[in-house]
Enzyme design. Structure first.
Site, PDB file in Angstrom:
ATOM      1  N   SER A 155       1.519  51.444   3.052  1.00  0.00           N
ATOM      2  CA  SER A 155       2.657  50.671   2.567  1.00  0.00           C
ATOM      3  C   SER A 155       3.802  50.783   3.549  1.00  0.00           C
ATOM      4  CB  SER A 155       3.097  51.211   1.208  1.00  0.00           C
ATOM      5  OG  SER A 155       4.321  50.630   0.814  1.00  0.00           O
ATOM      6  N   TYR A 167       6.375  57.852  -3.674  1.00  0.00           N
ATOM      7  CA  TYR A 167       5.341  56.921  -3.231  1.00  0.00           C
ATOM      8  C   TYR A 167       5.376  56.786  -1.715  1.00  0.00           C
ATOM      9  CZ  TYR A 167       2.867  52.490  -2.554  1.00  0.00           C
ATOM     10  OH  TYR A 167       2.006  51.507  -2.127  1.00  0.00           O
TER      11      TYR A 167
END
Length: 180
Positions: A155, A167
């Site tokens: 990501s 995250y």
């Protein structure tokens, strides 16, 4: 060479006939799209998901499309289940694997001050440890294929802060994983 011949040879270089792939988390989202793309290019795929009914629905859909896709239930946060998954893949693909797609990931929007130790463990085991361990387990199979490839579905959050710090931290670790 005629135009049709040029287009035909250009298209053939993308075919994956005879290639094998493991795609984690292939029943939803990007993983589902990756399974469809690889299978559409001729690869034989094995995928995994945590939920059996969802996985079975996808397998039925792919069968109707004529894709060569098998699947098994696996919670990649479990070391034992990852080992079982790789054993299944090894058996199905005769000890060879061409492509490993580490797709599984979790993301919950929560404030940093609300993150618990359990959240940290879950993120690390899902987004980092599972991918790292699957690379270790897949290494002999990838090497045996003579053409092994690993894809990490990471990501932009791993390199740029976008307000999901846990995250981002666990996805950012994937940028530094490689095999020698």
């Amino acid at each position: 060479m005629a135009q049709a011949d040029c287009n035909s040879s250009r298209d053939n270089r993308w075919l994956l006939n005879g290639m094998t792939a493991l795609v984690t988390g292939g029943s939803k989202g990007l993983g589902h799209a990756v399974v469809e793309e690889l299978a559409g290019l001729g690869a034989t795929i094995h995928t995994c998901a945590r939920t059996e009914p969802v996985l079975n629905e996808c397998l039925q859909e792919w069968k109707m499309k004529g894709f060569k896709v098998t699947g098994s239930v696996c919670d990649v946060t479990s070391r034992t289940e990852r080992e079982k998954l790789m054993s299944t893949v090894s058996s199905q693909f005769d000890g060879k694997l061409n492509i490993l797609v580490n797709n599984v990931g979790i993301l919950y929007f929560q404030r940093t001050i609300d993150v618990t130790p359990e959240d940290i463990s879950l993120y690390l085991s899902t987004n980092f440890e599972s991918a790292y361990h699957l690379c270790q387990l897949a290494h002999p199979l990838l090497k045996n294929s003579g053409a092994g490839n690993i894809v990490f579905m990471s990501s932009v959050s791993g390199v740029v802060s976008v307000s999901v710090s846990l995250y981002g931290a666990t996805k950012g670790t994937q940028f530094n994983v490689f095999l020698i």
